[in-house]
Enzyme design. Structure first.
Site, PDB file in Angstrom:
ATOM      1  N   ARG A   1       8.717  -1.587   8.176  1.00 14.12           N
ATOM      2  CA  ARG A   1      10.102  -1.846   8.589  1.00 14.12           C
ATOM      3  C   ARG A   1      11.050  -2.028   7.400  1.00 14.12           C
ATOM      4  O   ARG A   1      12.100  -1.392   7.320  1.00 14.12           O
ATOM      5  CB  ARG A   1      10.183  -3.128   9.448  1.00 14.12           C
ATOM      6  CG  ARG A   1       9.892  -2.950  10.890  1.00 14.12           C
ATOM      7  CD  ARG A   1       9.190  -4.194  11.415  1.00 14.12           C
ATOM      8  NE  ARG A   1       7.910  -4.277  10.763  1.00 14.12           N
ATOM      9  CZ  ARG A   1       6.822  -3.663  11.225  1.00 14.12           C
ATOM     10  NH1 ARG A   1       6.864  -3.055  12.361  1.00 14.12           N
ATOM     11  NH2 ARG A   1       5.687  -3.698  10.558  1.00 14.12           N
ATOM     12  N   THR A   2      10.692  -2.938   6.498  1.00  7.71           N
ATOM     13  CA  THR A   2      11.628  -3.303   5.426  1.00  7.71           C
ATOM     14  C   THR A   2      11.901  -2.100   4.530  1.00  7.71           C
ATOM     15  O   THR A   2      13.039  -1.820   4.164  1.00  7.71           O
ATOM     16  CB  THR A   2      11.032  -4.461   4.604  1.00  7.71           C
ATOM     17  OG1 THR A   2      10.597  -5.480   5.517  1.00  7.71           O
ATOM     18  CG2 THR A   2      12.040  -5.048   3.654  1.00  7.71           C
TER      19      THR A   2
ATOM     20  N   LYS B   1      -2.564   1.053 -14.129  1.00  6.30           N
ATOM     21  CA  LYS B   1      -3.110   1.236 -15.485  1.00  6.30           C
ATOM     22  C   LYS B   1      -2.816   0.027 -16.368  1.00  6.30           C
ATOM     23  O   LYS B   1      -3.023   0.069 -17.582  1.00  6.30           O
ATOM     24  CB  LYS B   1      -2.501   2.487 -16.124  1.00  6.30           C
ATOM     25  CG  LYS B   1      -2.783   3.775 -15.378  1.00  6.30           C
ATOM     26  CD  LYS B   1      -2.083   4.941 -16.068  1.00  6.30           C
ATOM     27  CE  LYS B   1      -1.978   6.138 -15.153  1.00  6.30           C
ATOM     28  NZ  LYS B   1      -0.962   7.088 -15.628  1.00  6.30           N
TER      29      LYS B   1
ATOM     30  N   ARG C   1       9.735  -5.583  -3.206  1.00  6.13           N
ATOM     31  CA  ARG C   1       8.748  -6.428  -2.503  1.00  6.13           C
ATOM     32  C   ARG C   1       7.574  -6.615  -3.448  1.00  6.13           C
ATOM     33  O   ARG C   1       7.089  -5.656  -4.060  1.00  6.13           O
ATOM     34  CB  ARG C   1       8.266  -5.783  -1.212  1.00  6.13           C
ATOM     35  CG  ARG C   1       7.064  -6.530  -0.638  1.00  6.13           C
ATOM     36  CD  ARG C   1       6.745  -6.127   0.758  1.00  6.13           C
ATOM     37  NE  ARG C   1       7.750  -6.616   1.688  1.00  6.13           N
ATOM     38  CZ  ARG C   1       7.624  -6.549   3.016  1.00  6.13           C
ATOM     39  NH1 ARG C   1       6.552  -6.017   3.546  1.00  6.13           N
ATOM     40  NH2 ARG C   1       8.566  -7.003   3.805  1.00  6.13           N
TER      41      ARG C   1
ATOM     42  N   HIS D   1      11.908 -14.079   2.389  1.00  2.00           N
ATOM     43  CA  HIS D   1      12.177 -12.720   2.872  1.00  2.00           C
ATOM     44  C   HIS D   1      13.607 -12.764   3.415  1.00  2.00           C
ATOM     45  O   HIS D   1      13.835 -12.785   4.633  1.00  2.00           O
ATOM     46  CB  HIS D   1      11.171 -12.366   3.969  1.00  2.00           C
ATOM     47  CG  HIS D   1      11.137 -10.915   4.360  1.00  2.00           C
ATOM     48  ND1 HIS D   1      12.079  -9.998   3.953  1.00  2.00           N
ATOM     49  CD2 HIS D   1      10.258 -10.233   5.147  1.00  2.00           C
ATOM     50  CE1 HIS D   1      11.788  -8.812   4.465  1.00  2.00           C
ATOM     51  NE2 HIS D   1      10.683  -8.929   5.185  1.00  2.00           N
TER      52      HIS D   1
HETATM   53  N1   CP Z   1       9.057  -7.619   9.003  1.00  2.61           N
HETATM   54  C1   CP Z   1       8.557  -7.007   7.892  1.00  2.61           C
HETATM   55  O1   CP Z   1       8.789  -7.425   6.739  1.00  2.61           O
HETATM   56  O2   CP Z   1       7.792  -5.909   8.176  1.00  2.61           O
HETATM   57  P1   CP Z   1       7.146  -4.943   7.085  1.00  2.61           P
HETATM   58  O3   CP Z   1       6.080  -5.728   6.361  1.00  2.61           O
HETATM   59  O4   CP Z   1       6.617  -3.773   7.848  1.00  2.61           O
HETATM   60  O5   CP Z   1       8.238  -4.552   6.114  1.00  2.61           O
END
Ligand code: CP
Length: 313
Positions: free
Chosen positions: A59-60, A87, A109, A137
């Site tokens: 999603r993100t 590496k 991320r 998040h």
């Molecule tokens: N909600 C969320 O962060 O989903 P993903 O890990 O798929 O990005």
């Protein structure tokens, strides 16, 4: 207020309620844009955004990429598994090499808490935290609060239960901070082994009884059991977890009032939430996903505008 107080989006803890309000108002305008036949605006034309994902995401990652493309940015995607990180290259070397290619904004991320903050101190770019370990998040919390406000009209005075694996959840911490800044009351609910000991210091209610939490709340945000972050056993079995902390249609229908159901995804169907509940008309799970694009467009646009690199649409 017309500009953010921050230069990066590292966590909800750095935002003021006025920043969140500005992001919501901007996201509402972008939501209208992405529902038009022509979904693009030129706001980030000639801006290059790098999406660095050192941890899995559906999603993100897609939501940021779509948001960037809807704003007419140039986009490069990086995933750790297929990069020179394997590496032994450091995070700063990796990002500085990417920035040498004239990248203006970095969405990252990373599995380590604090990685986005660390990066913001060491490289000359706008940094957006797309999830750092079990820490924060922020765009998930913003889209969650935006979605609640869209459904209920306001956040002030609303009661939100966050249910499940609070201990390992960056979604829980960012949601608690965001909801409180916007005037909502928060209760966390789950087995005591999955609730952090310091949680009271955040000013939240704590419950170990799902039915009581659901009777109390206006909205239940059902979190995923994060098997990948659990090296220990925190409850006897998945079956027992589901019996005590999973929501099914019988429980939902038995409540005294109608509540809104949320989930940040990915869903473990049949564990924390049944298929019937996830797909019911009380669920706003897909609205959350839709709103994620508008929220991320707003965040990217406002950060670029703060640095005066955006194009006035
Ligand atoms: N909600 C969320 O962060 O989903 P993903 O890990 O798929 O990005």
């Amino acid at each position: 207020m017309s500009e953010l107080t921050v230069n990066h989006l590292l966590g909800i803890k750095y935002l003021q309620s006025e920043d969140i309000e500005l992001i919501f108002q901007t996201a509402a305008q972008f939501k209208e844009v992405i529902n038009r036949p022509i979904k693009k605006v030129p706001s980030l034309r000639d801006i290059t955004v790098a999406n660095l994902f050192f941890e899995n995401s559906t999603r993100t990652r897609l939501s940021f990429e779509l948001a960037e493309k809807r704003l007419s940015a140039d986009v490069v995607n990086f995933s750790a598994a297929s990069s020179s990180v394997s590496k032994g290259e450091t995070l700063i070397d990796t990002v500085n090499n990417i920035l040498s290619m004239k990248v203006d904004m970095v969405v990252m991320r990373h599995p380590k808490p604090g990685a986005a903050y660390f990066l913001s101190q060491h490289v000359d770019s706008i940094i957006v935290n797309a999830g750092d370990g079990a820490h924060e998040h922020p765009t998930q919390a913003l889209l969650d609060s935006f979605s609640i406000r869209e459904r209920l009209g306001d956040l002030a005075g609303k009661k939100i239960a966050i249910v499940g694996d609070i201990l390992h959840s960056r979604v829980a911490l960012s949601n608690i901070l965001c909801l409180q800044k916007m005037g909502a009351e928060v209760e966390v609910c789950g087995p005591s082994t999955l609730i952090p000991k310091h949680i009271h210091s955040l000013g939240v209610r704590v419950s170990h009884d799902l039915r009581k939490s659901l009777e109390w709340c206006d909205v239940a945000n059902m979190l995923r059991v994060q098997h990948e972050r659990q090296d220990l056993k925190y409850f006897p079995s998945i079956r027992e977890y589901t019996q005590r902390y999973g929501i099914d249609k019988a429980l939902l229908d038995d409540l005294q009032h109608k509540i809104v159901i949320m989930h940040p995804g990915p869903i473990n169907r049949g564990v924390e939430i049944s298929t019937e509940v996830a797909d019911s008309d009380q669920s706003i799970i897909l609205n959350q996903v839709e709103n994620g694009v508008a929220i991320r467009m707003a965040v990217l646009y406002l950060l670029a505008a703060k640095k005066k690199i955006s194009f006035s649409a």
